[in-house]
Design an enzyme around this catalytic site. Sequence first.
Site, PDB file in Angstrom:
ATOM      1  N   MET A 164       7.920  -8.931  -2.255  1.00  0.00           N
ATOM      2  CA  MET A 164       7.854  -9.990  -1.319  1.00  0.00           C
ATOM      3  C   MET A 164       7.421  -9.748  -0.103  1.00  0.00           C
ATOM      4  O   MET A 164       7.780  -8.667   0.653  1.00  0.00           O
ATOM      5  CB  MET A 164       9.201 -10.441  -1.664  1.00  0.00           C
ATOM      6  CG  MET A 164       9.621 -10.826  -3.335  1.00  0.00           C
ATOM      7  SD  MET A 164      11.045 -12.190  -3.009  1.00  0.00           S
ATOM      8  CE  MET A 164      11.234 -12.278  -4.846  1.00  0.00           C
ATOM      9  N   GLY A 192      10.816 -14.866  10.100  1.00  0.00           N
ATOM     10  CA  GLY A 192      11.035 -16.004   9.543  1.00  0.00           C
ATOM     11  C   GLY A 192      10.308 -16.349   8.245  1.00  0.00           C
ATOM     12  O   GLY A 192       9.689 -15.242   7.619  1.00  0.00           O
ATOM     13  N   SER A 198       6.183 -12.460   3.610  1.00  0.00           N
ATOM     14  CA  SER A 198       5.711 -13.825   3.981  1.00  0.00           C
ATOM     15  C   SER A 198       4.378 -13.964   3.743  1.00  0.00           C
ATOM     16  O   SER A 198       4.018 -15.104   3.718  1.00  0.00           O
ATOM     17  CB  SER A 198       6.398 -13.830   5.470  1.00  0.00           C
ATOM     18  OG  SER A 198       7.660 -13.625   5.513  1.00  0.00           O
ATOM     19  N   HIS A 256      14.204 -11.139   2.486  1.00  0.00           N
ATOM     20  CA  HIS A 256      15.006 -11.269   3.690  1.00  0.00           C
ATOM     21  C   HIS A 256      16.563 -11.581   3.123  1.00  0.00           C
ATOM     22  O   HIS A 256      17.450 -11.103   3.961  1.00  0.00           O
ATOM     23  CB  HIS A 256      14.663 -12.490   4.441  1.00  0.00           C
ATOM     24  CG  HIS A 256      13.266 -12.364   5.010  1.00  0.00           C
ATOM     25  ND1 HIS A 256      12.082 -13.086   4.601  1.00  0.00           N
ATOM     26  CD2 HIS A 256      12.782 -11.669   6.038  1.00  0.00           C
ATOM     27  CE1 HIS A 256      10.886 -12.645   5.555  1.00  0.00           C
ATOM     28  NE2 HIS A 256      11.477 -11.931   6.255  1.00  0.00           N
TER      29      HIS A 256
END
Length: 283
Positions: free
Chosen positions: A184, A31, A186, A37
């Site tokens: 990139m 997530g 999270s 993603h």
Amino acid sequence: MKLLTTPQEMQALALTWKGEGLTVGLVPTMGWFHEGHLSLMRKARAIADKVIVTLFVNPIQFAPTEDLDNYPHDLERDRSLAEAEGVDVLYAPDVDGMYPEDFKTSVRVSGLTTGLCGASRPGHFDGVTTVVAKLFNQTLPHVAVFGEKDFQQLAVIRQMVRDLDFPIEIIGHPIVREQSGLAMSSRNSYLKEDEMDAAHSLSKAIVSAKNLLKQDASHSPEQVKEEAARVIVSHPQCSIDYVEIVDRTSLQPCDRISPESMLVLAVKINQRIRLIDNSLLIT
Ligand code: PAF
């Protein structure tokens, strides 16, 4: 887009799709979606009839000292981002559904998991392979797309798929970078304004290592690693977890640089945020 939360309903839908002769593409995630993603979702969307994105912050791949409790989480935000990419199902099981009280199984890939991230995060890859094996069985994909930023994870999952005869094609998808070069992640959301320069030292180290080889291709792995490490430690907020040059398939250290040689980095920023990055050295 459907939101499913139990293994039973997920598997039932996957079986229905299979029965209808549809191909299923899977993107496993924890997530807090970013462009990396979304690029995995686009890849799956381009090659499969149905796309499942899983969102599960897997507790068994975090050590007690790591960031499980702080891991960024916003289901509504992720839901609308996945929907905009044409995802068919966002599968977000809860911890009790994935690991009921009597859960007793672990999937371990040996060898590939001992060095690099496996050395500084003992048990991490057992947690990853266990949950990915479960997600494969719950979603029954034909193809699964993983990011190449977690390069060791990708190698470990490919090995597990071969060893356990999962009938699944594993696709590695290139790292997506900010304009600044930062890969990139999270975990970039943990970075404070005054930590950004330090975070950029990973991609800068890669550029510098490649430039050294462009000047003279005969540099040894030791010299190239020294150059990468020099760029990183020149930043006082950075401490090196590892700087290695490994063969892209075996993950074994290279004794000379070849087109198969990969520079892999893990760096802690202010002892708080652990970032990883990698690149082939000759591209
Ligand atoms: O790469 C990740 O986000 C996780 O390790 C994965 C593959 C979803 C397993 O929890």
